[in-house]
Design a protein around this motif. Structure first.
Motif, mmCIF file in Angstrom:
data_model
loop_
_atom_site.group_PDB
_atom_site.id
_atom_site.type_symbol
_atom_site.label_atom_id
_atom_site.label_comp_id
_atom_site.label_asym_id
_atom_site.label_seq_id
_atom_site.Cartn_x
_atom_site.Cartn_y
_atom_site.Cartn_z
ATOM 1 N N ASN A 177 0.866 -1.197 0.000
ATOM 2 C CA ASN A 177 0.000 0.000 0.000
ATOM 3 C C ASN A 177 0.898 1.242 0.000
ATOM 4 N N ASN A 179 1.353 5.677 -0.415
ATOM 5 C CA ASN A 179 0.946 7.053 -0.713
ATOM 6 C C ASN A 179 2.190 7.911 -0.876
ATOM 7 N N TYR A 181 2.283 11.078 0.256
ATOM 8 C CA TYR A 181 2.079 12.276 1.079
ATOM 9 C C TYR A 181 3.143 12.472 2.161
ATOM 10 N N SER A 189 0.901 13.919 -4.842
ATOM 11 C CA SER A 189 0.126 13.072 -5.763
ATOM 12 C C SER A 189 1.031 12.091 -6.511
ATOM 13 N N HIS A 194 -0.476 5.762 -11.162
ATOM 14 C CA HIS A 194 -1.710 4.972 -11.031
ATOM 15 C C HIS A 194 -1.927 4.066 -12.239
ATOM 16 N N SER A 219 -3.072 5.463 -1.465
ATOM 17 C CA SER A 219 -3.213 6.081 -2.782
ATOM 18 C C SER A 219 -3.205 4.997 -3.868
ATOM 19 N N ILE A 220 -2.204 4.145 -3.840
ATOM 20 C CA ILE A 220 -2.167 2.983 -4.742
ATOM 21 C C ILE A 220 -2.248 1.743 -3.843
ATOM 22 N N GLY A 340 -2.101 15.675 1.734
ATOM 23 C CA GLY A 340 -2.178 14.654 2.775
ATOM 24 C C GLY A 340 -3.207 14.937 3.839
ATOM 25 N N GLU A 347 -6.333 13.578 -5.213
ATOM 26 C CA GLU A 347 -5.347 12.967 -6.113
ATOM 27 C C GLU A 347 -6.084 12.297 -7.268
ATOM 28 N N SER A 349 -5.576 10.292 -11.266
ATOM 29 C CA SER A 349 -4.621 9.640 -12.173
ATOM 30 C C SER A 349 -4.495 10.462 -13.454
#
Lengths: 512, 307
Positions: A177, A179, A181, A189, A194, A219-220, A340, A347, A349
């Motif tokens: 996982n 992010n 931020y 971002s 993505h 985020s992803i 964040g 955010e 893609s």
């Protein structure tokens, strides 16, 4: 060779691929379905965390001739791509194609690997020395320059197949996982990563900030990540902010910015629900300042700001001038901090931002966008890729995407750069077609595309210096003289792909 | 004065030895520029600057702003060469530095007449803006203001003035109060414009605004500037208020009505409108028009009648 609708001579194929000549901005329709990715199964107890980049490259099964990608959110502070290529070289792998979202001057370290044959091509635009050497014919390494939206399209369409995506992950857990931020290399971002995470055959998250499971916010997600690797340092946060992010103090720039804001006001778009994009350059920010003041004065509440986000836009969001920010990349650390913590700083893609082949990109909802130019021509075509010496030095970014999507695409540029006139008979390279450009604003006058007669009349009514583009060109030439045309060889070194995949122009080798 | 009204709220200094700045003159929205051949140009560049300015003026035909040339002082060895180089390109006039006495202005007037005769220009074309920038100049300011018909404004130069007074120049500017007042009096008495000194700190827009508000209260109608970014602030301060514009429009309307009715007597809201009120209204409307605050310029023939 064939001629596209803008009169540019392009080869029928390049690097073994058949080319589609550019026809117009909107009519090309996609065929087929979205690219596929194999199903995978990861059971309980499976460990994704590997010891080293080398182990991850081996685990991904990277072989000669395959395509890899990275994202450019760390911009000129990115260490990852150089690290990856070094490992690939040590493993003896050759003929790799790089389909990163962009290449920066820091990646000049790749030049010896191009010469060695480790790298065989760039499926992306290049900023800086690599492009220059390609233009000189010193690196035999074909380049295809894509817009941000066009790159997402090419991956989703399967035109560019990414075998292994390496995602620089400023914060990551052992299950993948991610992010952007937080962490020492926070870049905000991860908009460009993505699509890679969704479509690459294998996805490797590389982090210098491994945290306990689970990362929050995500985020992803872990569902897209095959392996996780840690490195000492992903990049230099100081260089993440690589562009000017301060309002210009140059009196010429301030005049341009004032005119551009007047154009937006005169267009009638500056009302409740207004949506806006501007870059991070000094003039763009000065336009934003003028627009902001007009919004406050008229009590206008905008809908959204988008694109590369600066602290300036964050201030506008926090002041309630926009409902949300759609952020595909953060341009400075204030934007990184904001994304964040602010729910309305969203955010997105690159696909959502600007891909022409989906159910609707954010750029289609834009009212006004402010864009720069290296050169423009009397047909409103814009060049941002090559410098006036003919060298390929810049990526397209979201230039053509936003110009095609926005109701009002305004080019801001000083009429004379160095000693060179900005308005040419023909631009060296067409990046963005004139049919998607609405207004060109210089300090010596404002040229309005003929399709906007009403806007032209309104600007004249407001006593703004509206001039026919040829008249403006003549005025500038009176000061600078007419520039001599550049000499090129026939050899095509790079393609300039329009966002829909057709070829709008090519870059030829500069004659020494 | 109102008949040939040409507003000079802002006079921007542009160094005569910098092509990049000269080429940008047409884009700035100032009322006039002073192309400097004096202090901005080092001694070893005097010749080159003259040639550059001459070449620039040669191609710069569509002039929206007044173009004044700051020549070198009349006691220097360069001033005449300056005039010889630039006058054939027909600038609007000369900004005369160190104008300490009326005799200096008279001498320039004579030379300008000679040039006009030689060049075939209308006699009196070249205007003069003397710079009052010494204690002697302040004392002589009324005589200087009246020394030639060419003098359309008096300019005050604080840097040289404070040097001549052996005092320091401060941001608050108390030390300039007396001199500024004398210069304004002289200009008003002679029926010409009064232009204040530069504000040197180009990043302090609040300071510039405050100083411009002050000098406006004293009676100055314009200011010399060192950076184009200062133009908007100065114009903003000199811009008339909405109420002033509305009242001025009413005055002009009353005058027009009176002319139509063939009467010279005008009253507005029960009060007589006399010449000073009309002059002030005209000035307000001219300023408002040049700022784009009203759509139409006023027709001075209607106001003052044909000559």
């Amino acid at each position: 060779m064939v001629k596209n609708s803008l009169g540019r001579i392009i080869p029928e194929s390049f690097n073994g691929k058949k080319l589609i000549p550019y026809k117009d901005p909107y009519s090309l329709m996609p065929k087929g379905k979205r690219a596929e990715k194999s199903l995978k199964r990861v059971g309980p107890g499976h460990k994704k965390l590997l010891k080293s980049l080398k182990d991850a490259i081996l685990a991904a099964g990277l072989k000669d001739g395959m395509t890899i990608s990275t994202h450019h959110h760390l911009r000129n502070g990115d260490y990852l791509l150089n690290m990856i290529i070094k490992e690939i070289d040590e493993l003896g792998i050759r003929g790799i194609k790089i389909a990163s979202s962009s290449i920066h001057p820091v990646h000049a370290a790749l030049i010896p690997y191009i010469e060695k044959g480790v790298i065989a091509g760039f499926e992306c635009g290049v900023n800086g020395p690599i492009g220059e050497l390609v233009s000189k014919g010193e690196l035999k390494c074909p380049v295809t320059v894509r817009t941000h939206g066009g790159r997402a399209r090419s991956v989703i369409e399967g035109d560019v197949e990414i075998d292994v995506a390496f995602i620089a992950a400023p914060t990551c857990d052992e299950y993948g996982n991610i992010n952007g931020y937080f962490g020492p290399s926070a870049c905000g971002s991860l908009g460009y990563a993505h699509t890679d995470a969704m479509y690459a055959k294998t996805v490797i998250a590389v982090t210098d900030n491994l945290v306990e499971y689970p990362v929050s916010p995500i985020s992803i997600p872990q569902t897209l990540i095959d392996y996780v690797v840690t490195v000492d340092k992903l990049g230099d946060p100081e260089k993440i902010v690589s562009t000017t992010t301060r309002i210009t103090k140059d009196p010429v720039g301030l005049i341009i910015a004032k005119y551009a804001a007047e154009v937006i006001e005169a267009s009638g778009l500056l009302k409740n629900g207004f949506s806006f994009q501007t870059g991070s350059g000094g003039i763009s920010l000065a336009v934003a300042e003028n627009v902001k003041n007009k919004m406050i004065e008229k009590k206008i509440k905008g809908s959204f700001g988008c694109g590369g986000i600066t602290g300036y836009f964050v201030e506008m969001l926090e002041a309630g001038l926009f409902n949300v920010l759609f952020d595909v990349q953060c341009f400075d650390l204030k934007a990184v901090q904001s994304i964040g913590k602010n729910m309305n700083h969203i955010e997105i893609s690159a696909d959502m931002y600007a891909n022409p082949f989906n159910c609707g990109a954010v750029v289609n909802k834009l009212d006004a966008v402010i864009l720069g130019a290296t050169e423009v021509d009397v047909n409103f075509n814009v060049n941002v890729n090559t410098e006036s010496n003919g060298y390929l030095l810049h990526n397209t970014g979201g230039h053509s995407d936003t110009a095609a999507g926005a109701k009002l695409a305004i080019i801001v540029a000083p009429s004379i750069r160095g000693r060179l006139p900005i308005i040419r008979d023909e631009v060296t390279t067409i990046t963005t077609p004139g049919e998607t450009v609405d207004v060109i604003v210089t300090e010596r006058g404002i040229a309005v595309n003929d399709k906007h007669e009403d806007l032209k009349k309104e600007l004249i009514k407001r006593k703004l210096p509206v001039k026919d583009i040829s008249e403006l060109q003549k005025e500038i030439y009176a000061i600078t003289g007419r520039p001599k045309p550049l000499d090129f060889e026939d050899e095509v070194v790079a393609l300039i792909e329009y966002r829909d995949g057709s070829i709008i122009d090519v870059v030829r080798k500069v004659k020494e | 004065m109102a008949k040939n009204f040409k507003l000079i709220r802002s006079l921007l200094y542009v160094p005569g030895n910098m092509p990049s700045m000269l080429q940008n003159i047409p884009i700035f929205d100032c009322d006039g520029v002073i192309i400097d051949l004096e202090d901005a140009v080092p001694i070893n560049e005097k010749d080159a600057a003259r040639i550059l300015v001459k070449s620039f003026l040669k191609i710069f035909h569509d002039r929206k702003q007044l173009i004044f040339i700051r020549i070198n002082p009349i006691d220097s060895k360069w001033w005449y060469e300056d005039l010889k180089a630039v006058l054939p390109e027909k600038p609007d006039g000369i900004r005369l530095p160190k104008a300490d006495t009326p005799e200096i202005v008279e001498r320039l007037d004579t030379v300008l007449t000679e040039f006009e005769e030689e060049l075939g220009f209308e006699i009196g074309h070249f205007k003069i803006i003397p710079s009052i920038e010494s204690a002697l100049g302040v004392i002589n300011s009324i005589k200087i203001a009246r020394s030639s018909k060419r003098v359309i404004a008096l300019a005050f130069g604080a840097e040289d003035y404070t040097a001549s007074m052996e005092i320091e120049r401060t941001k608050s500017g108390e030390e300039l109060f007396h001199a500024r007042t004398r210069v304004v009096w002289a200009a008003k008495a002679a029926g010409i414009q009064a232009i204040d000194t530069i504000f040197a700190d180009v990043s302090d827009m609040d300071g510039l605004r405050k100083e411009t508000e002050l000098i406006k209260k004293l009676g100055f109608t314009g200011k010399s500037l060192v950076n184009p970014r200062q133009i908007d602030v100065v114009h903003d301060v000199f811009a008339p208020s909405k109420e002033e514009i509305e009242y001025a429009l009413q005055v002009v309307e009353a005058i027009e009505r009176a002319r139509e009715m063939g009467t010279g007597v005008v009253s507005l809201n029960g009060k007589m409108v006399d010449a000073p009120v009309v002059r002030r209204a005209v000035r307000v409307l001219k300023t408002a028009y040049s700022l784009g605050l009203i759509d139409e310029d006023i027709d001075e023939e209607v106001i003052y009648g044909e000559e």
